[in-house]
Design a protein around this motif. Structure first.
Motif, PDB file in Angstrom:
ATOM      1  N   ALA A  77       0.829  -1.210   0.000  1.00 20.70           N
ATOM      2  CA  ALA A  77       0.000   0.000   0.000  1.00 20.70           C
ATOM      3  C   ALA A  77       0.862   1.258   0.000  1.00 20.70           C
ATOM      4  N   LEU A  78       1.958   1.255   0.741  1.00 23.56           N
ATOM      5  CA  LEU A  78       2.866   2.412   0.751  1.00 23.56           C
ATOM      6  C   LEU A  78       3.502   2.621  -0.620  1.00 23.56           C
ATOM      7  N   MET A  79       3.874   1.550  -1.293  1.00 18.88           N
ATOM      8  CA  MET A  79       4.478   1.659  -2.610  1.00 18.88           C
ATOM      9  C   MET A  79       3.495   2.195  -3.648  1.00 18.88           C
ATOM     10  N   LYS A  80       2.201   1.980  -3.416  1.00 22.51           N
ATOM     11  CA  LYS A  80       1.150   2.490  -4.308  1.00 22.51           C
ATOM     12  C   LYS A  80       0.689   3.890  -3.902  1.00 22.51           C
ATOM     13  N   HIS A  81       1.300   4.444  -2.846  1.00 15.95           N
ATOM     14  CA  HIS A  81       0.922   5.766  -2.317  1.00 15.95           C
ATOM     15  C   HIS A  81      -0.552   5.810  -1.939  1.00 15.95           C
ATOM     16  N   ASN A  82      -0.997   4.744  -1.277  1.00 12.33           N
ATOM     17  CA  ASN A  82      -2.401   4.610  -0.914  1.00 12.33           C
ATOM     18  C   ASN A  82      -2.612   4.582   0.601  1.00 12.33           C
ATOM     19  N   VAL A  83      -1.694   5.186   1.372  1.00 13.78           N
ATOM     20  CA  VAL A  83      -1.763   5.120   2.831  1.00 13.78           C
ATOM     21  C   VAL A  83      -1.870   6.527   3.409  1.00 13.78           C
ATOM     22  N   GLN A  84      -2.784   6.693   4.354  1.00  8.71           N
ATOM     23  CA  GLN A  84      -2.896   7.985   5.032  1.00  8.71           C
ATOM     24  C   GLN A  84      -2.205   7.985   6.386  1.00  8.71           C
ATOM     25  N   MET A  85      -2.033   6.783   7.010  1.00  6.85           N
ATOM     26  CA  MET A  85      -1.327   6.686   8.283  1.00  6.85           C
ATOM     27  C   MET A  85      -0.873   5.255   8.510  1.00  6.85           C
ATOM     28  N   VAL A  86       0.288   5.109   9.143  1.00  8.33           N
ATOM     29  CA  VAL A  86       0.809   3.806   9.531  1.00  8.33           C
ATOM     30  C   VAL A  86       0.782   3.728  11.054  1.00  8.33           C
ATOM     31  N   ILE A  87       0.311   2.603  11.581  1.00 12.89           N
ATOM     32  CA  ILE A  87       0.267   2.390  13.020  1.00 12.89           C
ATOM     33  C   ILE A  87       1.126   1.168  13.335  1.00 12.89           C
ATOM     34  N   ILE A  88       2.081   1.352  14.241  1.00 14.61           N
ATOM     35  CA  ILE A  88       3.072   0.332  14.544  1.00 14.61           C
ATOM     36  C   ILE A  88       3.007  -0.038  16.026  1.00 14.61           C
ATOM     37  N   HIS A 100      14.203  -3.272  13.339  1.00 12.70           N
ATOM     38  CA  HIS A 100      14.813  -3.690  12.077  1.00 12.70           C
ATOM     39  C   HIS A 100      13.825  -4.430  11.181  1.00 12.70           C
ATOM     40  N   ILE A 101      12.814  -5.055  11.764  1.00 10.68           N
ATOM     41  CA  ILE A 101      11.781  -5.741  10.983  1.00 10.68           C
ATOM     42  C   ILE A 101      10.991  -4.738  10.149  1.00 10.68           C
ATOM     43  N   LEU A 102      10.845  -3.536  10.658  1.00 12.59           N
ATOM     44  CA  LEU A 102      10.022  -2.516  10.007  1.00 12.59           C
ATOM     45  C   LEU A 102      10.815  -1.510   9.181  1.00 12.59           C
ATOM     46  N   SER A 103      12.075  -1.762   8.933  1.00 11.89           N
ATOM     47  CA  SER A 103      12.911  -0.757   8.277  1.00 11.89           C
ATOM     48  C   SER A 103      12.352  -0.317   6.926  1.00 11.89           C
ATOM     49  N   ASN A 137      -1.680 -11.314  16.967  1.00 12.54           N
ATOM     50  CA  ASN A 137      -0.885 -10.089  17.112  1.00 12.54           C
ATOM     51  C   ASN A 137      -0.685  -9.436  15.742  1.00 12.54           C
ATOM     52  N   ALA A 138      -0.625  -8.116  15.742  1.00 11.87           N
ATOM     53  CA  ALA A 138      -0.378  -7.364  14.513  1.00 11.87           C
ATOM     54  C   ALA A 138       0.844  -6.476  14.718  1.00 11.87           C
ATOM     55  N   THR A 139       1.749  -6.520  13.782  1.00 12.64           N
ATOM     56  CA  THR A 139       2.963  -5.717  13.844  1.00 12.64           C
ATOM     57  C   THR A 139       2.695  -4.298  13.374  1.00 12.64           C
ATOM     58  N   VAL A 140       1.960  -4.185  12.260  1.00 10.07           N
ATOM     59  CA  VAL A 140       1.737  -2.884  11.654  1.00 10.07           C
ATOM     60  C   VAL A 140       0.379  -2.884  10.938  1.00 10.07           C
ATOM     61  N   VAL A 141      -0.264  -1.710  10.935  1.00 15.01           N
ATOM     62  CA  VAL A 141      -1.537  -1.499  10.241  1.00 15.01           C
ATOM     63  C   VAL A 141      -1.400  -0.225   9.415  1.00 15.01           C
ATOM     64  N   ALA A 142      -1.922  -0.259   8.212  1.00 13.79           N
ATOM     65  CA  ALA A 142      -1.939   0.933   7.362  1.00 13.79           C
ATOM     66  C   ALA A 142      -3.380   1.361   7.120  1.00 13.79           C
ATOM     67  N   LEU A 143      -3.688   2.606   7.456  1.00 14.93           N
ATOM     68  CA  LEU A 143      -4.996   3.167   7.142  1.00 14.93           C
ATOM     69  C   LEU A 143      -4.925   3.692   5.728  1.00 14.93           C
ATOM     70  N   LEU A 144      -5.855   3.237   4.886  1.00 15.54           N
ATOM     71  CA  LEU A 144      -5.814   3.574   3.470  1.00 15.54           C
ATOM     72  C   LEU A 144      -6.549   4.879   3.163  1.00 15.54           C
ATOM     73  N   LYS A 145      -6.153   5.486   2.056  1.00 14.46           N
ATOM     74  CA  LYS A 145      -6.803   6.726   1.595  1.00 14.46           C
ATOM     75  C   LYS A 145      -8.153   6.409   1.013  1.00 14.46           C
TER      76      LYS A 145
END
Length: 84
Positions: A24-35, A42-45, A76-84
Motif C-alpha cells: 500500500a505504501l508503494m502504491k501511495h495509498n496510505v494515510q497513516m501507519v500504526i506500529i 529492524h523488521i520494520l525498516s 498479534n499485529a505488527t503494523v496497520v496501514a490506514l488507506l486513503k
C-alpha cells in the motif's frame, strides 16, 4: 485514534501486516501507519523508510496484541496501514 473511530472503519479502509502495508505504501495509498511498540525496529525498516519518503504519519500502539485486537483480529499485529 479512538476505539469508536477504529470500529467504524470497514475492512476496506485498512490493511494489516508487513507485506500488505509495504504494498500500500508503494502504491501511495496510505494515510497513516500504526506500529506496535514491542516490535524489533529492524523488521520494520522498509515500512519506516517508505513512510518517511512519502510523508505518511506514523502512530504507535503499546503492543502487537493490542494493535491486533483493536482492528478485530485474534492474532498479534505488527503494523496497520490506514488507506486513503
Amino acid at each position: 485514534m479512538s476505539n469508536e473511530k477504529a470500529r467504524s472503519l470497514n475492512q476496506d479502509s485498512y490493511v494489516i501486516g508487513l507485506k500488505q502495508t509495504t504494498k500500500a505504501l508503494m502504491k501511495h495509498n496510505v494515510q497513516m501507519v500504526i506500529i506496535a511498540q514491542d516490535v524489533n525496529i529492524h523488521i520494520l525498516s522498509k515500512v519506516l523508510s517508505l513512510a518517511f519518503e512519502t510523508g505518511v504519519p506514523i502512530d504507535f500502539r503499546p503492543t502487537r496484541q493490542e494493535l491486533g485486537s483493536h482492528y478485530g483480529i485474534e492474532v498479534n499485529a505488527t503494523v496497520v496501514a490506514l488507506l486513503k
